[in-house]
Motif scaffolding. Sequence first.
Motif, PDB file in Angstrom:
ATOM      1  N   GLY A   1       2.217  74.550  28.657  1.00  0.00           N
ATOM      2  CA  GLY A   1       1.708  73.307  27.419  1.00  0.00           C
ATOM      3  C   GLY A   1       3.415  73.074  26.325  1.00  0.00           C
ATOM      4  N   ASP A   2       4.459  74.235  27.084  1.00  0.00           N
ATOM      5  CA  ASP A   2       5.806  74.372  26.953  1.00  0.00           C
ATOM      6  C   ASP A   2       6.625  72.597  26.805  1.00  0.00           C
ATOM      7  N   PHE A   3       6.161  71.866  26.099  1.00  0.00           N
ATOM      8  CA  PHE A   3       6.243  70.255  26.084  1.00  0.00           C
ATOM      9  C   PHE A   3       8.188  70.338  25.098  1.00  0.00           C
ATOM     10  N   GLY A   4       8.312  71.175  24.633  1.00  0.00           N
ATOM     11  CA  GLY A   4       9.263  71.009  23.832  1.00  0.00           C
ATOM     12  C   GLY A   4      10.864  71.576  24.879  1.00  0.00           C
ATOM     13  N   SER A   5      10.767  72.390  25.895  1.00  0.00           N
ATOM     14  CA  SER A   5      11.765  72.224  26.584  1.00  0.00           C
ATOM     15  C   SER A   5      12.193  70.446  27.329  1.00  0.00           C
ATOM     16  N   TRP A   6      10.969  70.239  27.923  1.00  0.00           N
ATOM     17  CA  TRP A   6      11.043  69.414  28.601  1.00  0.00           C
ATOM     18  C   TRP A   6      11.569  67.873  27.625  1.00  0.00           C
ATOM     19  N   VAL A   7      10.891  67.772  25.834  1.00  0.00           N
ATOM     20  CA  VAL A   7      11.384  66.739  25.150  1.00  0.00           C
ATOM     21  C   VAL A   7      13.310  67.361  25.351  1.00  0.00           C
ATOM     22  N   ARG A   8      13.448  68.300  24.841  1.00  0.00           N
ATOM     23  CA  ARG A   8      15.029  68.565  24.934  1.00  0.00           C
ATOM     24  C   ARG A   8      15.733  68.692  25.946  1.00  0.00           C
ATOM     25  N   PHE A   9      15.130  68.652  27.343  1.00  0.00           N
ATOM     26  CA  PHE A   9      15.338  67.389  28.307  1.00  0.00           C
ATOM     27  C   PHE A   9      15.950  66.357  28.534  1.00  0.00           C
ATOM     28  N   PHE A  10      14.291  65.384  28.013  1.00  0.00           N
ATOM     29  CA  PHE A  10      14.463  64.354  27.908  1.00  0.00           C
ATOM     30  C   PHE A  10      15.761  63.965  27.238  1.00  0.00           C
ATOM     31  N   LEU A  11      15.851  64.497  25.850  1.00  0.00           N
ATOM     32  CA  LEU A  11      17.132  64.052  24.435  1.00  0.00           C
ATOM     33  C   LEU A  11      18.082  64.068  25.505  1.00  0.00           C
ATOM     34  N   GLU A  12      18.355  65.374  25.889  1.00  0.00           N
ATOM     35  CA  GLU A  12      19.390  65.060  26.726  1.00  0.00           C
ATOM     36  C   GLU A  12      19.750  64.473  27.577  1.00  0.00           C
ATOM     37  N   ALA A  13      19.118  63.654  28.493  1.00  0.00           N
ATOM     38  CA  ALA A  13      19.082  62.819  29.396  1.00  0.00           C
ATOM     39  C   ALA A  13      19.463  61.351  28.439  1.00  0.00           C
ATOM     40  N   VAL A  14      18.693  61.397  27.824  1.00  0.00           N
ATOM     41  CA  VAL A  14      18.430  59.402  27.072  1.00  0.00           C
ATOM     42  C   VAL A  14      20.419  59.791  26.374  1.00  0.00           C
ATOM     43  N   ALA A  15      20.886  60.984  25.518  1.00  0.00           N
ATOM     44  CA  ALA A  15      22.143  60.998  24.722  1.00  0.00           C
ATOM     45  C   ALA A  15      23.418  60.893  25.735  1.00  0.00           C
ATOM     46  N   ALA A  16      23.025  61.403  26.833  1.00  0.00           N
ATOM     47  CA  ALA A  16      23.712  61.171  28.347  1.00  0.00           C
ATOM     48  C   ALA A  16      24.062  59.683  28.660  1.00  0.00           C
ATOM     49  N   SER A  17      23.072  59.596  28.806  1.00  0.00           N
ATOM     50  CA  SER A  17      22.938  57.427  28.767  1.00  0.00           C
ATOM     51  C   SER A  17      23.291  57.031  28.282  1.00  0.00           C
ATOM     52  N   ALA A  18      23.211  57.333  26.909  1.00  0.00           N
ATOM     53  CA  ALA A  18      23.612  55.934  26.079  1.00  0.00           C
ATOM     54  C   ALA A  18      25.566  56.607  25.898  1.00  0.00           C
ATOM     55  N   THR A  19      26.091  57.791  25.830  1.00  0.00           N
ATOM     56  CA  THR A  19      26.825  58.062  25.860  1.00  0.00           C
ATOM     57  C   THR A  19      27.561  57.096  26.587  1.00  0.00           C
ATOM     58  N   GLU A  20      27.111  56.729  28.095  1.00  0.00           N
ATOM     59  CA  GLU A  20      28.116  56.177  29.508  1.00  0.00           C
ATOM     60  C   GLU A  20      27.236  54.510  29.208  1.00  0.00           C
ATOM     61  N   SER A  21      26.404  54.027  28.467  1.00  0.00           N
ATOM     62  CA  SER A  21      26.097  52.656  28.440  1.00  0.00           C
ATOM     63  C   SER A  21      27.105  51.766  27.329  1.00  0.00           C
ATOM     64  N   ILE A  22      27.688  52.976  26.274  1.00  0.00           N
ATOM     65  CA  ILE A  22      28.273  52.493  25.698  1.00  0.00           C
ATOM     66  C   ILE A  22      30.002  52.367  25.729  1.00  0.00           C
ATOM     67  N   ALA A  23      30.094  53.954  27.063  1.00  0.00           N
ATOM     68  CA  ALA A  23      31.486  53.190  27.795  1.00  0.00           C
ATOM     69  C   ALA A  23      32.011  52.341  28.551  1.00  0.00           C
ATOM     70  N   ARG A  24      30.612  51.788  29.208  1.00  0.00           N
ATOM     71  CA  ARG A  24      30.405  50.923  30.076  1.00  0.00           C
ATOM     72  C   ARG A  24      30.190  49.566  29.267  1.00  0.00           C
ATOM     73  N   ALA A  25      30.200  50.098  28.295  1.00  0.00           N
ATOM     74  CA  ALA A  25      30.058  48.136  27.182  1.00  0.00           C
ATOM     75  C   ALA A  25      31.662  47.770  26.600  1.00  0.00           C
ATOM     76  N   GLU A  26      31.940  48.926  26.574  1.00  0.00           N
ATOM     77  CA  GLU A  26      33.429  49.654  25.692  1.00  0.00           C
ATOM     78  C   GLU A  26      34.345  48.986  26.446  1.00  0.00           C
ATOM     79  N   ALA A  27      34.018  49.414  28.139  1.00  0.00           N
ATOM     80  CA  ALA A  27      35.095  49.162  29.705  1.00  0.00           C
ATOM     81  C   ALA A  27      34.612  46.856  29.637  1.00  0.00           C
ATOM     82  N   LEU A  28      33.369  46.697  29.677  1.00  0.00           N
ATOM     83  CA  LEU A  28      33.670  45.561  29.538  1.00  0.00           C
ATOM     84  C   LEU A  28      34.472  44.669  28.641  1.00  0.00           C
ATOM     85  N   LEU A  29      33.827  44.192  26.884  1.00  0.00           N
ATOM     86  CA  LEU A  29      34.186  44.503  26.399  1.00  0.00           C
ATOM     87  C   LEU A  29      36.015  44.130  26.517  1.00  0.00           C
ATOM     88  N   GLY A  30      36.328  44.848  27.046  1.00  0.00           N
ATOM     89  CA  GLY A  30      38.454  45.571  26.744  1.00  0.00           C
ATOM     90  C   GLY A  30      38.293  44.159  27.982  1.00  0.00           C
TER      91      GLY A  30
END
Length: 85
Positions: free
Chosen positions: A38-67
Amino acid sequence: MTTSASAKLDAPSLYLSPYLEQHRGAYVDLLLRASKTGDFGSWVRFFLEAVAASATESIARAEALLGLRDRYRDRLSSARNSSLL
């Protein structure tokens, strides 16, 4: 980077799969722990890290494409201007 407040995405731009594949062991372990204890807190933290890392990568890719788009526009504009001389 030039953006518009009314810009709309026609396709997903946040891809979690590469991060989850790269961290597959932790993903599976935390998911299993959550289902067993029932320790969903650790999984949610991990998943939020995944979302943050993926968002950072998506932003970098979008900026590179716009450039890239801007560089091509500049080259096209320069070519048009030089052909008018």
